[in-house]
Write an enzyme that holds these catalytic residues in place. Structure first.
Site, PDB file in Angstrom:
ATOM      1  N   HIS A 339       0.844  -1.195   0.000  1.00 50.14           N
ATOM      2  CA  HIS A 339       0.000   0.000   0.000  1.00 50.14           C
ATOM      3  C   HIS A 339       0.887   1.254   0.000  1.00 50.14           C
ATOM      4  O   HIS A 339       1.757   1.405   0.847  1.00 50.14           O
ATOM      5  CB  HIS A 339      -0.953   0.014   1.200  1.00 50.14           C
ATOM      6  CG  HIS A 339      -1.967   1.116   1.057  1.00 50.14           C
ATOM      7  ND1 HIS A 339      -3.152   0.948   0.382  1.00 50.14           N
ATOM      8  CD2 HIS A 339      -1.921   2.410   1.425  1.00 50.14           C
ATOM      9  CE1 HIS A 339      -3.800   2.095   0.352  1.00 50.14           C
ATOM     10  NE2 HIS A 339      -3.081   2.999   0.979  1.00 50.14           N
ATOM     11  N   ALA A 340       0.645   2.134  -0.967  1.00 51.06           N
ATOM     12  CA  ALA A 340       1.541   3.279  -1.170  1.00 51.06           C
ATOM     13  C   ALA A 340       1.562   4.212   0.044  1.00 51.06           C
ATOM     14  O   ALA A 340       0.535   4.457   0.669  1.00 51.06           O
ATOM     15  CB  ALA A 340       1.094   4.066  -2.396  1.00 51.06           C
ATOM     16  N   HIS A 497      -6.396   0.628   5.647  1.00 46.89           N
ATOM     17  CA  HIS A 497      -6.394   1.646   6.706  1.00 46.89           C
ATOM     18  C   HIS A 497      -7.035   1.176   8.010  1.00 46.89           C
ATOM     19  O   HIS A 497      -6.827   1.780   9.049  1.00 46.89           O
ATOM     20  CB  HIS A 497      -7.086   2.907   6.195  1.00 46.89           C
ATOM     21  CG  HIS A 497      -6.432   3.461   4.961  1.00 46.89           C
ATOM     22  ND1 HIS A 497      -6.501   2.828   3.735  1.00 46.89           N
ATOM     23  CD2 HIS A 497      -5.684   4.562   4.764  1.00 46.89           C
ATOM     24  CE1 HIS A 497      -5.821   3.521   2.828  1.00 46.89           C
ATOM     25  NE2 HIS A 497      -5.317   4.582   3.426  1.00 46.89           N
TER      26      HIS A 497
END
Ligand code: X8Z
Ligand code: ZN
Length: 598
Positions: A339-340, A497
Site C-alpha cells: 500500500h503506497a 487503513h
C-alpha cells in the site's frame, strides 16, 4: 513518516518535569516543557520511523517486533507530554505555545493505556494487524496464491461475474483472522483515549480539527449533503450500464450495486470501469495504462515524471537520498506492505516513498499523490517540530491530488504522453473518467470512519461489526455485499487503513479540498477556461501560492491556512459541483425516466 499515524500512546507515570507545572511561573514552565517535548519527541519519532520503514519493506517477525518496541517508546513520551500539556489548561501562554500544547494533547491517533502490559499488547496488535495485511494472500489452491496487486488486477480487468465474485470473496476472507485482534485493539485504544480525557478513540480522532468533535461530525454531514446529488446521478448511470452488461439477476434496477462489479476491490473508485461506461461520441480516446505499458515505462521514469510536474511549479528537485532509499517496485524476494505511502524519516529531508509501481495510469496518479506528501513534508521542515504536519490531515491528502487535477489532456500532450489534445466534444468523457475516480470515492471516504466512530463508541457492538459495515456501505455508497456475509467475517479489515489504524475521514475532506485548491490555483494562473480544463503546469505564480500554504504546516488553525490560499476559511464543496457541472447535466439526461437512489 506519517508521524501521527502510528503513535500508540503509553504512560510511564510522572517524570521530574511534572514538578514544573507546580512552579510559580507557569507560562515559562509551559514553554520549557514544550521545548523539551519537541526535542525528545523528534528523536523518538525518527527512531520509530526507521524501524517502521524496515518493518513495512521487509516483513518478518523480527522487524515487526522491533517496530512495535520503538513505536511504543516514542509513544511513552507522547502520552507523557499529552498528560503534561493538559496540566497547563487555562494558563496564559503566547499563541505559539498554546497551539503546541493543543497539538500535544490532540496529536495521538492510538492511545495506549498506562498499564505497561496493556500498552505493549496494543502496540503488538497494531504492528501485527498491519503486517497481516501486508502478507495477506488469496490462495484458491496452495500453489496459486495471489497478493493484493494480483487480486486487484483481476477485479479491475475481469468481466466475468463468477471470477469477480470468487476473487472478491477470496480477498475479503483474508481478514477473518484479525477480527478478534481488532476487537481487543478497540478496547485497549479506548482505554488509552479515556485516560487522556476523551470519550473514546473516535472522539479523539474528531478532536483534531480546531473545532468541537461533535461540530466536526456535523460539518462532515453538511459536506456530504452538498455532493450527494452528484454521486446519486453517477450511481444511477453506472448501475444502468452494469445492469445492461451483467443482467437483472446480477444488478438490480433500483437497489444497491453488488460490490464486486465496480472495478476496485473496495468499490472506492470506479475508473477501471471507464471502457464500459464511456459516453458514446465523447470518448477522449486514450488509455494512459496502455501508453505507459507500451513504452515499458519504468517505476523510476514514472516517478521522474511526477517530480518534473512539481519542478514546473517551482519546487526543488527531490533529494538524492529519495532515489537511493525509496521503494518504488515490489521486491521479488521478501514480503512488503505494497500500500503506497510517503515518509519523512528524519522529519527534515529524508523523504521516501514506498510503492509497488506498475506501468498504469492509476499508479502514475498515485505517484503524484505521494509526491504531494513529500513536498508538503519538505515545505514545513523549517517549522518547529510540533508544527511539521499538515494544517489538518485532509490537507496532507489533498496536495498531490490537487496536482493530479492539472494532469489534463493538454498537459499530457505537453509532456509527450499524448500526441494530440482530444476535441472539446470529448470533455464529458474526460469528466466521466475523473468522476469515476473522485466522485465515486466520496461516500467511501466518509463511511469508513462513520463505521469506526460507532465501533469505538460502542454503538456498534463487537458482535455486530460486519453487519454494521454493510449497513453503512449500503447507506452511503449504495453498494451491497455480493454474497451473504456473517459475523465470522471482518470485511472492514480487508481495507488497509483499518488494520493499519489510519483515520480515513482525511480522504473525504481531501476529495473536497483538492477541488477548492485547484480552483484557487487556476485563478492565480489566470485560467479562464472551465475548471476541468485548467492546468497549472509550469505556472510559477500558482506554485508559489501553493508553496506558501504548505510552508505554514500545522502552525495555524486550518481555517486560516485554507484562507491564505483560497480566501475562504470554510471547506466548500461548491468547487466539486462546479467542476463536474457539465457531467451532472449529461448524466441527468441519460438517467431520465430511470430509477435513481437505492
Ligand atoms: O491510501 C491512500 C494513499 C496513501 S495516503 C495511496 N489513498 C486512499 C486509499 O488508497 O484508500 C489515496 C486515496 C484514498
Ligand atoms: Zn496519501
Amino acid at each position: 513518516m506519517k508521524r501521527n499515524l502510528a503513535l500508540v500512546v503509553f504512560c510511564l507515570g510522572w517524570t521530574t518535569s511534572c514538578g514544573d507545572s507546580l512552579s510559580a511561573d507557569r507560562p515559562a514552565a509551559a514553554a520549557k516543557m514544550v521545548a523539551e517535548a519537541e526535542t525528545e519527541l523528534l528523536a523518538l519519532a525518527n527512531q520509530a520511523s526507521q524501524a517502521q520503514w524496515i518493518a513495512a519493506t521487509y516483513i518478518t517477525q523480527d522487524t515487526e517486533a522491533i517496530s512495535a518496541a520503538l513505536t511504543e517508546k516514542a509513544i511513552q513520551a507522547g502520552v507523557k507530554y499529552a498528560k503534561l500539556a493538559a496540566t497547563y489548561d487555562g494558563v496564559n501562554v503566547p499563541a505559539d505555545v498554546a497551539r503546541k500544547l493543543k497539538l500535544l494533547k490532540n496529536g495521538l491517533v492510538v492511545a495506549a493505556p498506562s498499564d505497561p502490559k496493556l500498552s505493549a499488547e496494543l502496540t503488538k496488535l497494531t504492528s501485527g494487524m498491519e503486517a497481516h495485511y501486508g502478507r495477506a494472500k488469496y490462495c484458491p489452491m496452495p500453489s496459486t496464491c495471489q497478493d493484493i496487486g494480483q487480486v486487484s488486477k483481476v477485479i479491475a480487468e475481469s468481466h466475468d461475474p463468477a471470477k469477480l465474485l470468487e476473487t472478491w470473496k477470496g480477498w475479503h476472507d483474508t481478514a477473518q483472522p484479525i477480527r478478534a485482534d481488532y476487537v481487543k485493539y478497540v478496547a485497549l485504544a479506548n482505554q488509552g483515549a479515556r485516560e487522556l480525557g476523551f470519550k473514546d478513540s473516535g472522539a479523539m480522532w474528531r478532536s483534531k480539527y480546531d473545532m468541537e468533535p461533535d461540530a466536526f461530525a456535523k460539518e462532515v454531514d453538511r459536506l456530504w449533503e452538498q455532493v450527494k446529488p452528484l454521486y446519486v446521478s453517477l450511481h444511477a448511470y453506472v448501475r444502468n450500464k452494469l445492469r445492461a452488461k451483467y443482467g437483472d439477476k446480477v444488478v438490480p434496477a433500483s437497489g444497491p450495486i453488488p460490490a464486486h462489479l465496480l472495478g476496485n476491490m473496495w468499490a472506492q473508485s470506479w475508473d477501471n470501469l471507464y471502457p464500459l461506461l464511456a459516453p458514446p461520441n465523447a470518448d477522449p480516446g486514450y488509455d494512459l495504462s496502455k501508453i505507459l505499458a507500451g513504452r515499458k515505462a519504468t517505476a523510476e521514469e514514472m516517478t521522474r515524471m511526477g517530480e518534473r510536474m512539481y519542478l514546473s511549479l517551482g519546487f526543488s528537485p527531490l533529494p538524492k537520498t529519495f532515489w537511493e532509499r525509496s521503494m518504488l517496485t515490489k521486491p521479488r524476494d521478501r514480503e512488503v506492505v505494497c500500500h503506497a505511502s510517503a515518509w519523512d524519516v528524519d522529519n527534515v529531508d529524508d523523504l521516501r516513498i514506498k510503492m509497488c509501481i506498475e506501468p498504469t495510469g492509476e499508479d502514475l496518479f498515485t505517484i503524484h499523490h505521494e509526491l504531494g506528501h513529500s513536498y508538503y513534508q519538505r515545505a514545513y521542515n523549517q517549522q518547529p517540530f510540533l508544527f511539521r504536519d499538515s494544517a489538518n490531515d485532509g490537507f496532507h491528502e489533498a496536495i498531490g491530488d490537487t496536482v493530479q487535477l492539472s494532469m489534463t489532456p493538454d498537459y499530457l500532450v505537453k509532456i509527450g504522453l499524448l500526441t494530440k489534445t482530444p476535441p472539446e466534444s470529448a470533455d464529458v468523457g474526460v469528466l466521466m473518467k475523473r468522476a469515476l475516480e473522485k466522485v465515486a470515492f466520496l461516500p467511501f471516504g466518509l463511511m469508513i470512519d462513520q463505521w469506526r466512530w460507532k465501533v469505538f463508541s460502542g454503538e456498534v457492538k463487537p458482535e455486530q461489526m460486519n453487519a454494521a459495515w454493510w449497513e453503512l456501505r449500503r447507506k452511503y455508497q449504495g453498494v451491497a455485499e455480493p454474497v451473504a456475509r456473517s459475523e465470522s467475517d471482518f470485511d472492514a479489515g480487508a481495507k488497509y487503513h483499518v488494520p493499519a489504524s489510519v483515520p480515513y475521514t482525511r480522504y473525504f475532506l481531501a476529495h473536497l479540498l483538492q477541488f477548492q485548491f485547484h480552483r484557487a490555483l487556476a485563478e492565480k494562473a489566470g485560467c479562464k477556461q472551465p475548471l476541468y480544463r485548467c492546468s497549472v503546469y509550469q505556472n510559477k505564480e500558482a506554485g508559489q501560492a501553493f508553496a506558501a500554504m504548505l510552508a505554514q504546516g500545522a502552525s495555524r488553525p486550518w481555517p486560516e491556512t485554507l484562507k491564505l490560499l483560497t480566501g475562504k476559511s470554510e471547506i466548500d464543496a461548491s468547487a466539486v459541483v462546479e467542476y463536474f457541472a457539465p457531467l451532472k447535466k449529461w448524466l441527468d439526461e441519460q438517467n431520465a425516466g430511470q430509477p435513481s437512489g437505492w
